[in-house]
Motif scaffolding. Structure first.
Motif, PDB file in Angstrom:
ATOM      1  N   LEU A   1       0.854  -1.189   0.000  1.00  0.00           N
ATOM      2  CA  LEU A   1       0.000   0.000   0.000  1.00  0.00           C
ATOM      3  C   LEU A   1       0.888   1.235   0.000  1.00  0.00           C
ATOM      4  O   LEU A   1       1.811   1.343   0.814  1.00  0.00           O
ATOM      5  N   VAL A   2       0.606   2.168  -0.891  1.00  0.00           N
ATOM      6  CA  VAL A   2       1.409   3.381  -0.991  1.00  0.00           C
ATOM      7  C   VAL A   2       0.481   4.539  -1.351  1.00  0.00           C
ATOM      8  O   VAL A   2      -0.554   4.334  -1.991  1.00  0.00           O
ATOM      9  N   GLN A   3       0.857   5.724  -0.937  1.00  0.00           N
ATOM     10  CA  GLN A   3       0.060   6.899  -1.288  1.00  0.00           C
ATOM     11  C   GLN A   3       0.368   7.334  -2.717  1.00  0.00           C
ATOM     12  O   GLN A   3       1.465   7.068  -3.245  1.00  0.00           O
ATOM     13  N   ALA A   4      -0.590   8.019  -3.311  1.00  0.00           N
ATOM     14  CA  ALA A   4      -0.377   8.551  -4.656  1.00  0.00           C
ATOM     15  C   ALA A   4       0.880   9.421  -4.676  1.00  0.00           C
ATOM     16  O   ALA A   4       1.122  10.195  -3.742  1.00  0.00           O
ATOM     17  N   GLY A   5       1.662   9.250  -5.725  1.00  0.00           N
ATOM     18  CA  GLY A   5       2.925   9.951  -5.848  1.00  0.00           C
ATOM     19  C   GLY A   5       4.106   9.172  -5.305  1.00  0.00           C
ATOM     20  O   GLY A   5       5.263   9.561  -5.524  1.00  0.00           O
ATOM     21  N   GLY A   6       3.825   8.099  -4.600  1.00  0.00           N
ATOM     22  CA  GLY A   6       4.875   7.282  -4.019  1.00  0.00           C
ATOM     23  C   GLY A   6       5.469   6.289  -5.002  1.00  0.00           C
ATOM     24  O   GLY A   6       5.140   6.288  -6.196  1.00  0.00           O
TER      25      GLY A   6
END
Length: 119
Positions: free
Chosen positions: A11-16
């Motif tokens: 799981l990663v945030q947008a832009g990651g």
């Protein structure tokens, strides 16, 4: 016979960023091509990128050009997909696969790894 195991999803945030790995056991011949695909529920599996195992020549689908980089380490029999500037629409199960260069179908597939990008 080639067996493939993917890892590196999460799981990663947008832009990651995330880096997926595809470890191959068995004999990987120099004329193989490694591909990365992705699939979301209810949709067909989508081609993402491929790399020729001997030359390192790469090809990407337009939606990931400039953001994703496919590579391989021949000595480790491992392929990679570096994913930067991730977007929520990149959320999918990612699969690596191998085929013989010139073959129409990929004959060896991994089990997949989930990538989830939150907005």
């Amino acid at each position: 016979q080639v067996q493939l195991v993917e890892s590196g999803g999460g799981l990663v945030q947008a832009g990651g960023s995330l880096r997926l790995s595809c470890a191959a056991s068995g004999r990987v011949f120099s004329n193989y091509v490694m591909g990365w695909f992705r699939q979301t529920p209810g949709k067909e599996r989508e081609f993402v990128a491929h790399i020729r195992w001997n030359s390192g020549r790469t090809y990407y689908v337009d939606s990931v050009k400039g953001r994703f980089t496919i590579s391989r380490d021949n000595a480790k029999n491992t392929g990679y997909l570096q994913m930067n500037s991730l977007k929520p629409e990149d959320t999918a199960v990612y699969y690596c696969a191998f085929r013989v260069a010139g073959a129409a179908e990929y004959g060896y597939w991994g089990q997949g790894t989930q990538v989830t990008v939150s907005s």
